[in-house]
Design a protein around this motif. Structure first.
Motif, PDB file in Angstrom:
ATOM      1  N   ARG A   2     -11.729  -5.307   3.263  1.00  0.00           N
ATOM      2  CA  ARG A   2     -10.472  -4.727   2.715  1.00  0.00           C
ATOM      3  C   ARG A   2     -10.499  -3.354   3.273  1.00  0.00           C
ATOM      4  NH1 ARG A   2      -7.737  -4.664  -2.378  1.00  0.00           N
ATOM      5  NH2 ARG A   2      -7.129  -2.473  -2.843  1.00  0.00           N
ATOM      6  N   LYS A   3     -11.427  -2.466   3.339  1.00  0.00           N
ATOM      7  CA  LYS A   3     -11.326  -1.250   3.975  1.00  0.00           C
ATOM      8  C   LYS A   3     -10.745  -1.227   5.514  1.00  0.00           C
ATOM      9  CE  LYS A   3     -13.608   3.050   5.236  1.00  0.00           C
ATOM     10  NZ  LYS A   3     -13.138   3.129   6.552  1.00  0.00           N
TER      11      LYS A   3
ATOM     12  N   ALA B 129      -7.081  -2.165   5.403  1.00  0.00           N
ATOM     13  CA  ALA B 129      -6.044  -0.859   4.921  1.00  0.00           C
ATOM     14  C   ALA B 129      -6.125   0.300   5.945  1.00  0.00           C
ATOM     15  CB  ALA B 129      -6.920  -0.387   3.555  1.00  0.00           C
TER      16      ALA B 129
ATOM     17  N   THR C 212      -8.517   8.730   4.142  1.00  0.00           N
ATOM     18  CA  THR C 212      -7.064   8.292   3.637  1.00  0.00           C
ATOM     19  C   THR C 212      -5.964   8.903   4.625  1.00  0.00           C
ATOM     20  OG1 THR C 212      -6.862  10.258   2.304  1.00  0.00           O
ATOM     21  CG2 THR C 212      -7.974   8.422   1.337  1.00  0.00           C
TER      22      THR C 212
ATOM     23  N   MET D  28       0.856  -1.234   0.087  1.00  0.00           N
ATOM     24  CA  MET D  28       0.029  -0.002  -0.096  1.00  0.00           C
ATOM     25  C   MET D  28       1.035   1.070   0.090  1.00  0.00           C
ATOM     26  SD  MET D  28      -3.243   0.905   2.602  1.00  0.00           S
ATOM     27  CE  MET D  28      -1.988   1.241   3.929  1.00  0.00           C
TER      28      MET D  28
ATOM     29  N   SER E 176      -3.019  -4.395  -0.716  1.00  0.00           N
ATOM     30  CA  SER E 176      -3.151  -5.772  -1.157  1.00  0.00           C
ATOM     31  C   SER E 176      -3.068  -6.654   0.168  1.00  0.00           C
ATOM     32  CB  SER E 176      -2.362  -6.360  -2.082  1.00  0.00           C
ATOM     33  OG  SER E 176      -0.990  -6.378  -1.742  1.00  0.00           O
TER      34      SER E 176
ATOM     35  N   ASN F 151      -3.192   5.291   0.296  1.00  0.00           N
ATOM     36  CA  ASN F 151      -3.843   5.128  -0.841  1.00  0.00           C
ATOM     37  C   ASN F 151      -4.877   3.776  -0.896  1.00  0.00           C
ATOM     38  OD1 ASN F 151      -5.242   4.756  -3.222  1.00  0.00           O
ATOM     39  ND2 ASN F 151      -3.580   5.612  -4.523  1.00  0.00           N
ATOM     40  N   PRO F 152      -5.775   3.804  -0.278  1.00  0.00           N
ATOM     41  CA  PRO F 152      -6.319   2.375  -0.065  1.00  0.00           C
ATOM     42  C   PRO F 152      -6.588   1.519  -1.356  1.00  0.00           C
ATOM     43  CG  PRO F 152      -7.664   4.185   0.980  1.00  0.00           C
ATOM     44  CD  PRO F 152      -6.907   4.781   0.018  1.00  0.00           C
ATOM     45  N   SER F 153      -6.696   2.142  -2.677  1.00  0.00           N
ATOM     46  CA  SER F 153      -6.724   1.519  -3.682  1.00  0.00           C
ATOM     47  C   SER F 153      -5.522   0.769  -4.117  1.00  0.00           C
ATOM     48  CB  SER F 153      -7.053   2.294  -4.884  1.00  0.00           C
ATOM     49  OG  SER F 153      -6.055   3.088  -5.215  1.00  0.00           O
ATOM     50  N   THR F 154      -4.381   0.942  -3.316  1.00  0.00           N
ATOM     51  CA  THR F 154      -3.011   0.335  -3.692  1.00  0.00           C
ATOM     52  C   THR F 154      -2.739  -0.829  -2.565  1.00  0.00           C
ATOM     53  OG1 THR F 154      -1.796   1.702  -2.152  1.00  0.00           O
ATOM     54  CG2 THR F 154      -2.076   2.438  -4.539  1.00  0.00           C
TER      55      THR F 154
END
Length: 214
Positions: A44-45, A48, A90, A1, A26, A21-24
């Motif tokens: 997932r959230k 992160a 974020t 992340m 894994s 950046n939560p979209s990154t």
């Protein structure tokens, strides 16, 4: 992340600030945590957010360790250390000290329309009146009240060891740098009507509140 680390001072204390950046994120990123297996069933959230908070705490502890997870979800700090972690959107923040009450919270500022809609279920009418008279925009003052109570309850939990609702404390003073919360009921070992001073600052669209009493 993907994360970035920075620090800032609040009430003379160093706060460690992580932007992530939560979209990154894994699942493999969690392997950095000694307690990664405890998050296996989390969404997932949640994963992160937790990781970002623990990265902030790792920096606060000078890279010596990562706080584990207690039975009530609280961070487990090394012996002789008090600390606190928070995350919102974020952003994540963490702080630790050698002693004293320590609680930190960060919150995205709640829009005024939403603040007005939920105020009756979140704050006492006396609190609403104080916020209106504070000279601060209502959305900012309302968010500060919400955040400050989170900070206070985090600070008290290690000694109280009990759930504390938002009606357990009431805001009794608010200015440009600090605010005061007063307990509405006994929370042993803390007495009813005991006041606590918290410091606050604004970071763009977010507020950070901090209690660091000795």
């Amino acid at each position: 992340m993907f994360t970035t680390h920075a620090t800032f001072l609040l009430a003379g204390q160093t706060v460690h600030h992580i932007t992530f950046n939560p979209s990154t994120f894994s699942d493999a990123d969690l392997l950095w945590l000694p307690h990664y297996h405890q998050l296996a069933e989390a969404g997932r959230k949640r994963k992160a957010d937790h990781l970002a908070g623990r990265i902030a705490a790792f920096h606060a502890l000078n890279g010596q360790t990562v706080p584990g997870i207690g039975n009530n979800g609280e961070p487990l700090w090394p012996t002789g250390i008090t600390g606190s972690i928070s995350h919102s959107g974020t952003q994540a923040v963490a702080i630790c000290r050698q002693n004293g009450l320590t609680g930190i919270d960060c919150e995205s500022i709640i829009a005024e329309k939403e603040s007005r809609e939920i105020q009756d279920g979140a704050i006492h009418p006396q609190e609403a009146q104080l916020l209106t008279q504070s000279g601060l925009p209502f959305d900012l003052a309302f968010t500060l009240t919400f955040s400050a109570k989170e900070s206070l309850f985090k600070a008290l939990f290690p000694q109280v060891q009990a759930w504390m609702g938002f009606d357990s404390a009431r805001i009794t003073a608010l200015n440009a740098d600090t605010l005061t919360l007063t307990l509405t009921r006994p929370l042993p070992p803390f007495a009813q009507n005991q006041p606590f001073t918290l410091h606050w600052c604004r970071l763009d669209a977010m507020v950070v509140t901090l209690i660091c009493d000795e």
